[in-house]
Write an enzyme that holds these catalytic residues in place. Structure first.
Site, short mmCIF file in Angstrom:
data_model
loop_
_atom_site.label_atom_id
_atom_site.label_comp_id
_atom_site.label_asym_id
_atom_site.label_seq_id
_atom_site.Cartn_x
_atom_site.Cartn_y
_atom_site.Cartn_z
N ASP A 58 0.85 -1.20 0.00
CA ASP A 58 0.00 0.00 0.00
C ASP A 58 0.88 1.25 0.00
OD1 ASP A 58 -2.50 -1.57 0.42
OD2 ASP A 58 -1.45 -2.11 2.26
N HIS B 167 -4.67 -3.48 6.52
CA HIS B 167 -4.47 -3.73 5.08
C HIS B 167 -5.81 -4.15 4.50
CE1 HIS B 167 -3.05 -5.07 1.24
NE2 HIS B 167 -3.57 -6.25 1.47
P1 NAI Z 1 -2.07 -18.14 -4.06
O1 NAI Z 1 -3.45 -18.70 -3.92
O2 NAI Z 1 -1.41 -18.09 -5.40
O3 NAI Z 1 -1.09 -18.95 -3.08
C1 NAI Z 1 -1.41 -19.24 -1.76
C2 NAI Z 1 -0.70 -20.51 -1.41
O4 NAI Z 1 -0.87 -20.72 -0.02
C3 NAI Z 1 -1.24 -21.74 -2.14
O5 NAI Z 1 -0.17 -22.47 -2.74
C4 NAI Z 1 -1.90 -22.53 -1.00
O6 NAI Z 1 -1.86 -23.93 -1.21
C5 NAI Z 1 -1.04 -22.10 0.17
N1 NAI Z 1 -1.61 -22.38 1.49
C6 NAI Z 1 -2.92 -22.37 1.87
N2 NAI Z 1 -3.03 -22.77 3.14
C7 NAI Z 1 -1.77 -22.99 3.59
C8 NAI Z 1 -1.25 -23.44 4.82
N3 NAI Z 1 -2.06 -23.72 5.86
N4 NAI Z 1 0.09 -23.58 4.95
C9 NAI Z 1 0.90 -23.33 3.90
N5 NAI Z 1 0.46 -22.92 2.70
C10 NAI Z 1 -0.86 -22.75 2.54
O7 NAI Z 1 -2.13 -16.69 -3.40
P2 NAI Z 1 -1.10 -15.48 -3.51
O8 NAI Z 1 -1.47 -14.63 -4.66
O9 NAI Z 1 0.29 -15.98 -3.40
O10 NAI Z 1 -1.51 -14.65 -2.19
C11 NAI Z 1 -1.27 -15.18 -0.91
C12 NAI Z 1 -1.93 -14.33 0.16
O11 NAI Z 1 -1.41 -13.01 0.15
C13 NAI Z 1 -3.46 -14.17 0.00
O12 NAI Z 1 -4.04 -14.29 1.29
C14 NAI Z 1 -3.60 -12.75 -0.50
O13 NAI Z 1 -4.86 -12.21 -0.15
C15 NAI Z 1 -2.48 -12.08 0.26
N6 NAI Z 1 -2.04 -10.79 -0.27
C16 NAI Z 1 -1.64 -9.85 0.65
C17 NAI Z 1 -1.18 -8.62 0.24
C18 NAI Z 1 -0.76 -7.59 1.24
O14 NAI Z 1 -0.46 -6.46 0.81
N7 NAI Z 1 -0.71 -7.85 2.55
C19 NAI Z 1 -1.11 -8.27 -1.19
C20 NAI Z 1 -1.50 -9.34 -2.08
C21 NAI Z 1 -1.96 -10.55 -1.61
#
Ligand code: NAI
Length: 332
Positions: free
Chosen positions: A159, A187
């Protein structure tokens, strides 16, 4: 050369990790003198995908990257880690209520907090990226009582980077000329991007951003809303959430925590509130922080306008509600 440190990335088979892992292996976060052992945690159905990520990491042929351990077991993933990127989380699915999302994530971050407590170094630096990041960080810290609560942070750096880029574009300068933009709060779409104390370096000298822009209407509405809704705009266009920019921001957050901020400059991080600026204690709230010797301090005594105060109230209220919902889930 230093001894390798263990670094864990959860959600290691996902989108953000795919961009983040390269930065870690290339030395852009912990520096070119710090070898690392990567611990890659994901869930059992993703182990095959993770094997592909491991192959690519090997094929990077980068000398700082020593061991790589793909695993679905938190106890192994968190063993002796000095830094933890908690990226993996349960995504919001269609029709899912916010409280269902929170409930699913409370379970994940409880397990990971317990694993950190048992297996990680006591000085581990934890960055929670997975949403709802602030409340996930709070839960995680709660279940890791042997690790100082200051070591748990949530990511609002994306952000901040978005806000800084938007201001630079509006003024027409390079992004690094803009300093000290602040993200306050959660966030989420209640965050408050604030440029009241931001500066811009121009050929005529360093100027305050508000007087340089000289358009309060734009700053208080268009700018704030654009940053609050930027994540949704990326999803609408890409059909997937921000990943490259989120990974870059995670690297920025941890690098600054590791190496510190320059004198007079600050960055925004979600940290456990100590009551500064009248924010309720014991919520993870994004504040401006200055960092030295791997310790951050909340920047104090910044003037807060009535407009800013009203924005801070909204976002703290949302965080208190999230905390109450999380506590309800934990009591069940
Ligand atoms: P993605 O869906 O591509 O990857 C998430 C991964 O986490 C998947 O491989 C899934 O199997 C794994 N996962 C789920 N439960 C798990 C567990 N208990 N232990 C280990 N791994 C687990 O999602 P992406 O795009 O990588 O985003 C990840 C997170 O980041 C989402 O929650 C998204 O909302 C968040 N995010 C946060 C931002 C921020 O600024 N704070 C910005 C963009 C995304």
């Amino acid at each position: 050369m230093a001894e390798p440190i263990n670094v864990v990335v959860t959600g290691a088979a996902g989108q953000i990790a795919y961009s983040l892992l390269y930065q870690l292996a290339a030395g852009s976060v912990f520096g070119p003198e710090q070898p690392i052992n990567l611990r890659l945690l994901d869930i059992p159905p993703m182990m095959k995908v993770l094997d592909g990520v491991v192959m690519e990491l090997q094929d990077l042929a980068l000398p700082l990257l020593r061991e790589i351990l793909p695993t679905a077991e938190p106890a192994k993933a968190f063993e002796n880690v000095a830094a933890a990127f908690l990226v993996g989380a349960m995504p919001r699915k269609e029709g899912m209520e916010r409280k269902d999302l929170l409930a699913a994530n409370v379970d994940i971050f409880k397990v990971q907090g317990e694993a950190l407590d048992k297996h990680a170094r006591k000085d581990v630096k934890v960055l929670v990226v997975g949403n709802p990041a602030n409340t996930n960080a709070l839960i995680c810290s709660h279940y890791a009582p042997s690790i100082p609560k200051e070591n748990f942070t949530a990511m609002t750096r994306l952000d901040q980077n978005r806000a800084q880029a938007a201001i630079a574009a509006r003024i027409g300068v390079q992004v690094d000329k803009v300093k000290n933009v602040i993200i306050w709060g959660n966030h989420s779409s209640t965050q408050y991007p604030d440029v009241a104390h931001a500066t811009v370096a121009l050929s005529s000298g360093v100027k305050p951003v508000p007087s340089e822009i000289n358009d309060d209407e734009w700053l208080n509405s268009t700018f704030v809303e654009t940053i609050q809704k930027r994540g949704a705009a990326v999803i609408a266009a890409r059909k997937m959430s921000s990943a490259m920019s989120a990974a870059k921001a995670a690297g920025d957050h941890m690098r600054d925590w590791w190496f510190g901020t320059k004198t007079g400059e600050w960055v925004s991080m979600g940290v456990v509130s100590d009551g500064s600026y009248g924010i309720p204690k014991d919520v993870v709230f994004s504040f401006p922080v200055a960092i030295k010797n791997k310790q951050y301090e909340i920047v104090q005594n910044l003037s807060i306008s009535n407009f800013a105060k009203s924005k801070l109230d909204v976002t703290s209220k949302e965080l208190e509600e999230e905390r109450a919902e999380a506590n309800n889930v934990l009591k069940k």
